[in-house]
Design a protein around this motif. Structure first.
Motif, short mmCIF file in Angstrom:
data_model
loop_
_atom_site.label_atom_id
_atom_site.label_comp_id
_atom_site.label_asym_id
_atom_site.label_seq_id
_atom_site.Cartn_x
_atom_site.Cartn_y
_atom_site.Cartn_z
N UNK A 234 40.63 39.86 -24.67
CA UNK A 234 41.95 39.34 -25.06
C UNK A 234 42.97 40.46 -25.19
N UNK A 235 42.98 41.34 -24.20
CA UNK A 235 43.88 42.49 -24.24
C UNK A 235 45.33 42.03 -24.05
N UNK A 236 46.24 42.66 -24.77
CA UNK A 236 47.65 42.25 -24.73
C UNK A 236 48.51 43.46 -24.38
N UNK A 237 49.63 43.17 -23.71
CA UNK A 237 50.63 44.18 -23.40
C UNK A 237 51.99 43.62 -23.74
N UNK A 238 52.81 44.42 -24.37
CA UNK A 238 54.07 43.94 -24.92
C UNK A 238 55.07 43.58 -23.83
N UNK A 239 55.66 42.40 -23.97
CA UNK A 239 56.77 41.98 -23.13
C UNK A 239 58.06 42.19 -23.92
N UNK A 240 58.88 43.15 -23.48
CA UNK A 240 60.02 43.57 -24.28
C UNK A 240 61.29 42.77 -24.00
N UNK A 241 61.46 42.28 -22.79
CA UNK A 241 62.76 41.72 -22.41
C UNK A 241 62.68 40.24 -22.01
N UNK A 242 61.50 39.71 -21.85
CA UNK A 242 61.36 38.29 -21.46
C UNK A 242 60.37 37.62 -22.39
N UNK A 243 60.56 36.34 -22.64
CA UNK A 243 59.61 35.56 -23.41
C UNK A 243 58.44 35.17 -22.52
N UNK A 244 57.26 35.08 -23.11
CA UNK A 244 56.10 34.68 -22.32
C UNK A 244 56.23 33.20 -21.97
N UNK A 245 55.70 32.85 -20.81
CA UNK A 245 55.83 31.48 -20.34
C UNK A 245 54.75 30.56 -20.89
N UNK A 246 53.60 31.14 -21.34
CA UNK A 246 52.51 30.31 -21.82
C UNK A 246 51.75 31.06 -22.91
N UNK A 247 51.41 30.35 -23.98
CA UNK A 247 50.65 30.95 -25.07
C UNK A 247 49.23 31.25 -24.62
N UNK A 248 48.73 32.42 -25.00
CA UNK A 248 47.37 32.81 -24.64
C UNK A 248 46.37 32.23 -25.64
N UNK A 249 45.14 32.01 -25.16
CA UNK A 249 44.07 31.57 -26.05
C UNK A 249 43.60 32.76 -26.90
N UNK A 250 43.22 32.49 -28.15
CA UNK A 250 42.77 33.56 -29.04
C UNK A 250 41.69 33.12 -30.02
N UNK A 251 41.60 31.83 -30.34
CA UNK A 251 40.69 31.38 -31.39
C UNK A 251 39.23 31.58 -31.01
N UNK A 252 38.90 31.36 -29.75
CA UNK A 252 37.51 31.36 -29.32
C UNK A 252 36.84 32.72 -29.52
N UNK A 253 37.58 33.80 -29.24
CA UNK A 253 36.97 35.11 -29.37
C UNK A 253 36.73 35.48 -30.84
N UNK A 254 37.61 35.05 -31.73
CA UNK A 254 37.37 35.26 -33.15
C UNK A 254 36.15 34.47 -33.61
#
Length: 388
Positions: A102-122
């Motif tokens: 679930x590696x992430x990289x910052x988007x500084x100038x645009x909003x992301x188009x779709x939320x990433x999944x995160x619950x399953x890995x926790x």
């Protein structure tokens, strides 16, 4: 029922290699064909059918039953040591599948188009954390076995992230002190808060401390540059947490905020505490000025510490100045955290009663509690001894 007896559990581990076989089954269930070289993500786990997810849960609980017995008065012979050592290798292979997921990289100038999944890995990490803790308890019973375990985990980390490929940046002089700081700001490089293999190493190094073993002299950490490389591994999730709390990643959606909130909440606090402990341990083997200079660079607070810094409020600099101010506060908070002892009996050298005492003080400091409310709150914190 067979797993509840320590003697039967040790017999199965020694004679039948039960620990290795169950962990290998868990690895096979988690890993698909062709995924051996890349970490699995929450989206991959989400694609599992309910039978596969249930099997992962039940298999991890089987390992917990096998290892959760008291190991204070048990003597390990040569065959039992070898069985636990092979079990550690199988567990390391599982954690390698999750390292940097679930590696992430910052988007500084645009909003992301779709939320990433995160619950399953926790969810997967919460299943694997008790296995790591129990394995550390068994491995710490033998000094040679503990040293060999540290070397195995370090070797696995070296293959995933070779220290010799870490780029170093020459930093300017800070109070007549200059040093080489690894490059890469958390705001510009891909970062993950899922580093279970690094946290397993943190737990093993904590056990080394309790056994009187010097990690920088008796383990693979004695190699040049290893301490600095490992410091980067545990520091980046802490900086990511601080940046998210200061709304620096606000364009990256709520999934990242929820991920960080779980990272340092009581639900998954072992992840956060092991990062803090590793940072404390490694800071003790490095010059204090190096630690401060590294923190200033990672938290991007060099501007605030400059002697010619002037705080000007304009429409163009207001947000940037606010970010620098908030990150400086977070950096100073991190320094305070490194200097104090963590109140966690699994991480720090404190007893369960001392943990409870500190928890009661914190709760009563916030507001007034009735006795029944305290009992309910403390019970939810998984404290099982008598409070009366």
């Amino acid at each position: 029922q067979l797993f509840t007896s320590p003697s039967i559990a040790l017999f199965l581990i020694e004679k039948s290699q039960a620990l290795v076989h169950i962990l290998d089954c868990l690895e096979t269930t988690l890993c698909d064909e062709g995924r051996q070289k890349s970490p699995i993500n929450s989206s991959d786990v989400k694609s599992f059918n309910k039978h596969r997810t249930r099997y992962i849960s039940r298999t991890s609980h089987d390992v917990g039953y096998l290892l959760r017995n008291s190991y204070d008065d048990v003597m390990l012979n040569e065959s039992v040591r070898d069985a636990f050592f092979q079990g550690l290798k199988s567990h390391v292979n599982i954690l390698k599948l999750i390292e940097d997921s679930d590696i992430v990289k910052r988007e500084a100038f645009v909003h992301i188009s779709m939320e990433n999944d995160w619950k399953e890995m926790f969810y997967i990490q919460r299943l694997l954390q008790p296995i790591s803790s129990c394995l550390i308890g068994w491995l710490s019973k033998d000094r040679t076995l503990l040293r060999d375990s540290v070397d195995v985990v370090c070797e696995a980390l070296f293959k995933l992230h070779p220290p010799d490929k870490m780029k170093v940046l020459e930093k300017p002089v800070f109070q007549n002190y200059t040093c080489n700081i690894p490059t890469g700001l958390v705001s510009t490089i891909p970062v993950s808060c899922h580093i279970p293999l690094t946290r397993l190493l943190s737990g093993l190094l904590s056990a080394c401390h309790s056994q009187g073993i010097n990690p920088t002299a008796d383990t693979c950490l004695r190699e040049e540059g290893t301490v600095i490389w490992l410091l980067e591994r545990c520091l980046r999730p802490l900086v990511l947490k601080s940046q998210v709390l200061t709304s620096y990643w606000k364009r990256n959606g709520m999934s990242l905020s929820n991920m960080i909130n779980n990272y340092h909440s009581f639900i998954c606090n072992e992840m956060y505490y092991r990062d803090v402990y590793l940072l404390q341990l490694l800071s003790a083997y490095l010059p204090p000025k190096y630690i401060l200079l590294n923190l200033i660079q990672k938290f991007e607070a060099a501007k605030w510490f400059a002697s010619d810094y002037k705080h000007t409020e304009t429409s163009d600099t207001m947000d940037r100045n606010l970010f620098v101010q908030n990150m400086c506060e977070e950096m100073l908070g991190t320094v305070i955290t490194v200097l104090i002892e963590r109140n966690n009996s699994d991480i720090a050298d404190v007893t369960q009663e001392e943990v409870m005492k500190q928890k009661l003080i914190n709760m009563l400091f916030l507001k007034d509690w009735k006795h029944s409310q305290l009992m309910n709150a403390l019970t939810k914190g998984n404290f099982s001894f008598d409070f009366s």
